[in-house]
Design an enzyme around this catalytic site. Structure first.
Site, PDB file in Angstrom:
ATOM      1  N   ASP A   1       0.843  -1.199   0.000  1.00  0.00           N
ATOM      2  CA  ASP A   1       0.000   0.000   0.000  1.00  0.00           C
ATOM      3  C   ASP A   1       0.874   1.243   0.000  1.00  0.00           C
ATOM      4  O   ASP A   1       1.992   1.223   0.548  1.00  0.00           O
ATOM      5  CB  ASP A   1      -0.896   0.030   1.244  1.00  0.00           C
ATOM      6  CG  ASP A   1      -1.930  -1.088   1.249  1.00  0.00           C
ATOM      7  OD1 ASP A   1      -2.192  -1.651   0.165  1.00  0.00           O
ATOM      8  OD2 ASP A   1      -2.458  -1.393   2.330  1.00  0.00           O
ATOM      9  N   MET A   2       0.368   2.321  -0.565  1.00  0.00           N
ATOM     10  CA  MET A   2       1.149   3.556  -0.645  1.00  0.00           C
ATOM     11  C   MET A   2       1.643   3.999   0.731  1.00  0.00           C
ATOM     12  O   MET A   2       2.772   4.458   0.885  1.00  0.00           O
ATOM     13  CB  MET A   2       0.320   4.679  -1.283  1.00  0.00           C
ATOM     14  CG  MET A   2       1.111   5.966  -1.483  1.00  0.00           C
ATOM     15  SD  MET A   2       0.221   7.243  -2.406  1.00  0.00           S
ATOM     16  CE  MET A   2      -0.913   7.818  -1.146  1.00  0.00           C
TER      17      MET A   2
END
Length: 455
Positions: free
Chosen positions: A280-281
């Site tokens: 995930d970012m």
């Protein structure tokens, strides 16, 4: 730190520069006064082999470590001697204001010999305050050209490290000089190396290659390169992804900057789609990318077959022993495995929701490492959190974030989780992929990497 580029070709040019110095073709000129104890002190000779696409020619960059000596002369027409990023004259002028006071305090401290006293402690505190002030003024003079052609100041990099100051001389090693010059002049780096030149020491041997140093270069090079390279060979590269950077490009022009695009920019021979997995970012940590189609194929198969081992560090937003979720641990229970079904919430993308009928099972092993205090880097407020080690046995979307936050799991979100928690201003998602194990796609050797979170 791990050498960011192949060293072999550049090593040849480092040796050539050293040979030219020894023959007198080039001069290693002393441009500052030197103390008696530093006479004949060795230094690093650095070289970067670059490609100038505009001129369609190879360019050789050369540099020396420090600011006290400089290469003078011309090795050949395609060699450029890279100067210091900040001259000795500028640094001397910046240090002049506090220099006398620091020397006077040092003399007073030395006169007190080895005794400990309130007076000595006070003097040491005064000297540290002055030296830190001088150091900050010196660091203000430094800026570097990044991989994308943009400038980044050393002060900006210090902020990225939550204000922790680097050692004196940061920015004066060969690597930042070579990289900054190459990126400023839009040169593609093919090879880079640093060779020690001087009398053998306990830590360095004359004529031997060394990677960029851990003390100074490891502090600044990730910001200049846009990548923190943990390992690299002709087939793969392992990166420590920072929180806030995408793993692969998203939709829209504003989401094209990502690890994948940065890798391709630094290593043009890389395949078009080097990514074999994602984080995930907001999640930080270890990722492996493939340089070749064959490596990509074999690594992807390992992820599909569950042969890749990953471990994560997380800080949960509260005390796990007091959590109210259905699978929150009972008293004295410090580890376990939870199996939870989740699916995409199609009305609230990218959120995932619990669904016993249509959800896919996510299996997560966890170990409670104990409670501690977390200090918000912006507000400086402290709060109780729980450090947990997560070992995912499946790779579902947001699996660890949901295992923590959902009422069917712990019912306690990860600190800084913007999707499933209530992050405070200044908080990032406190989730980090700190361990990664897989089999090398070419050699078949088990490769294991670890990188602590820093939180």
């Amino acid at each position: 730190m791990f050498p960011p580029f192949n060293q072999e070709l550049a090593h040849h040019y480092c040796e050539k520069i050293i040979a030219d110095i020894q023959s007198g073709k080039l001069e290693l000129k002393q441009i500052t006064s030197i103390s008696q104890e530093r006479i004949d002190q060795g230094l690093m000779i650095g070289s970067a082999v670059c490609w100038d696409a505009k001129a369609n020619t190879r360019v050789i960059l050369a540099a020396v470590s420090g600011i006290s000596r400089q290469i003078v002369g011309q090795s050949d027409k395609n060699t450029i001697i890279v100067p210091p990023l900040v001259s000795n004259e500028v640094i001397t002028a910046v240090l002049q204001k506090n220099d006398r006071q620091i020397h006077e305090l040092t003399e007073k401290i030395n006169s007190l010999e080895k005794t400990q006293s309130q007076e000595k402690s006070q003097l040491l505190s005064e000297r540290k305050k002055l030296t830190d002030e001088s150091l900050l003024k010196v660091f203000t003079q430094y800026s570097f050209t990044r991989f994308d052609g943009k400038k980044v100041s050393l002060n900006q990099i210090i902020k990225e490290h939550q204000g922790k100051l680097p050692p004196t001389g940061t920015g004066d090693c060969c690597a930042p000089k070579l990289l900054s010059y190459a990126f400023e002049h839009k040169l593609q780096i093919i090879s880079m190396d640093e060779v020690y030149f001087g009398k053998n020491t306990a830590h360095k041997i004359n004529g031997q290659s060394y990677p960029p140093c851990d003390e100074r270069c490891a502090y600044i090079l990730p910001s200049i390169l846009g990548l923190e390279i943990i390992y690299r060979d002709k087939d793969i590269i392992v990166i420590n992804k920072p929180s806030g950077l995408l793993s692969v490009p998203g939709k829209g022009k504003d989401k094209q900057d990502c690890l994948s695009s940065r890798i391709k920019a630094l290593f043009p021979a890389c395949i078009e789609q080097p990514s074999v997995h994602r984080l995930d970012m907001e999640t930080s940590g270890l990722m492996v990318y493939a340089f070749t189609d064959e490596a990509h194929k074999k690594l992807s198969r390992q992820f599909e077959e569950g042969k890749v081992h990953k471990e994560y560090e997380a800080l949960l937003d509260g005390i796990l022993a007091l959590a109210k979720g259905k699978l929150a641990p009972h008293k004295g229970e410090d580890q376990g495995i939870m199996k939870l079904p989740f699916r995409l919430d199609i009305d609230n993308r990218p959120h995932q929701i619990y669904d016993e009928e249509n959800g896919k099972i996510g299996i997560t092993e966890w170990i409670n490492k104990g409670s501690e205090y977390y200090t918000n880097p912006l507000t400086k407020k402290r709060k109780k959190v729980t450090r947990v080690l997560f070992i995912p046995h499946t790779g579902r979307t947001h699996q660890l974030r949901l295992a923590s936050s959902d009422s069917h799991g712990f019912g306690l979100p990860i600190t800084g989780d913007s999707l499933y928690g209530r992050p405070q201003e200044g908080e990032r998602l406190m989730l980090h992929a700190y361990k990664l194990s897989f089999y090398h796609p070419t050699s078949g050797k088990l490769m294991t990497f670890e990188k602590k979170s820093g939180f």
